[in-house]
Scaffold this motif. Sequence first.
Motif, PDB file in Angstrom:
ATOM      1  N   ARG A 235      13.674  45.177  24.259  1.00 56.25           N
ATOM      2  CA  ARG A 235      12.263  45.402  24.580  1.00 56.25           C
ATOM      3  C   ARG A 235      12.014  45.236  26.089  1.00 56.25           C
ATOM      4  O   ARG A 235      11.358  46.070  26.724  1.00 56.25           O
ATOM      5  N   LEU A 236      12.578  44.161  26.666  1.00 55.73           N
ATOM      6  CA  LEU A 236      12.355  43.900  28.102  1.00 55.73           C
ATOM      7  C   LEU A 236      12.930  45.018  28.960  1.00 55.73           C
ATOM      8  O   LEU A 236      12.293  45.490  29.911  1.00 55.73           O
ATOM      9  N   THR A 239      10.943  48.221  29.106  1.00 61.68           N
ATOM     10  CA  THR A 239       9.757  48.209  29.975  1.00 61.68           C
ATOM     11  C   THR A 239      10.103  48.596  31.409  1.00 61.68           C
ATOM     12  O   THR A 239       9.218  48.958  32.180  1.00 61.68           O
TER      13      THR A 239
END
Lengths: 263, 157
Positions: A235-236, A239
């Motif tokens: 997820r990180l 981004t």
Amino acid sequence: MKPAPFTYARPADWPAALALLAEGARPVAGGQSLGPMLNLRLALPERVADLRHLPGYAGVSMQGETVRIGAGTTHAAIEDGVVPGRLGEILAGVARRIAYRPVRNRGTIGGSFAHADPAADWCAVLPALPGHAIALGPEGERRIPLAEFVLGVFETALRGDELLRAIELSALPPATHFGHWKFCRKPGEFSKATACVLATPGAAPTAVLAALDAAPLVIADASALLADPTAEAARLVATLALEDPWRAALARTALRHAAEAAR
Amino acid sequence: MSITLTVNGTPATVAAEPRTHLADLLRGELLLTGTHLGCEHGVCGACTVEVDGAPARSCLIHAGACDGASVRTIEGFGEDAVMVALRESFSAEHALQCGYCTPGMLVVARDIVLRLPDADEARVREELAGNLCRCTGYRGIVRAILGVLASRRGAAS
């Protein structure tokens, strides 16, 4: 390659160093990053100011629970345990994997941090630690939180009239967990992706993802990463919208390994 | 600029441009050509010498920073016991072919032997990562260093 011509100055005290800086001199500490850039003519300073002989530039002192590391302290000194306690163990482990021992004998923590090469090890680790960079300018010292020091590629929060004088870090309890992972196909080469996770008892875990060709990603609360390294790393990294899939894969993997090692 | 430094125990004063690096100073001004230059940006390790008692890249120290320094080059180790043992071991193990990397290898090897007396093969290989050899595949070099480490451990016990 040989460097383009430059002149050399060796300030004997901090006011003299700040005066040279005001005149446009390029500060240099151990010269292990600037040296190659001079030889390759990627850096073309007219004047170089050698900071290594400034009083108090190298060395470590304790003030209560705060460890003050002079900016000119070498990676090798940190590798060999000049910083006490659990914090010292963590820093020694990072230092040992910086470039090669002959480079670590000259290269300094402050020089590397202020140079802010995106692949530099201290830029990938110090922002995860509780502490400050101590900048010295014409008006005196200024404290910059470590997480806010590196702003971009070769770009820091130091003003043009400031020098990095020291790094101040809080001592860490013995039960502190630390995970550090960097992608190098051979020991000592520039990292393709570096991550670290710091889990201190009684405090929110922190994490850094670096070697991104951008400012490091500083994660002030990495609880989710520790809870589910694979999903949260994915997820990180998503981004960041990294262009190259291989780079995103390395970044995800580095974060995951660092988190797993810090649990 | 005028530079005063100690090289292999002997004081020397040389005139150099500030941009001249230590390796060129040693080779060009002091005619100590045992120090070799490979990449000139800190990667290959061929130019490694001892500066103020610790191995350093002589291509990454420019003249001004050498002022007042104490330098030992491959010519300066003489009868140093560790270096004598390493020379013999390098010869016995065929740890060199063309010899270009050898001065830097020996300076780093001596540091490994003195600083890491318990180093195993993996550690020796890690410590050698900053010295490139294009002839030997490193096997002979690693064996030569491990041999000196083992014989010193044997002598100490």
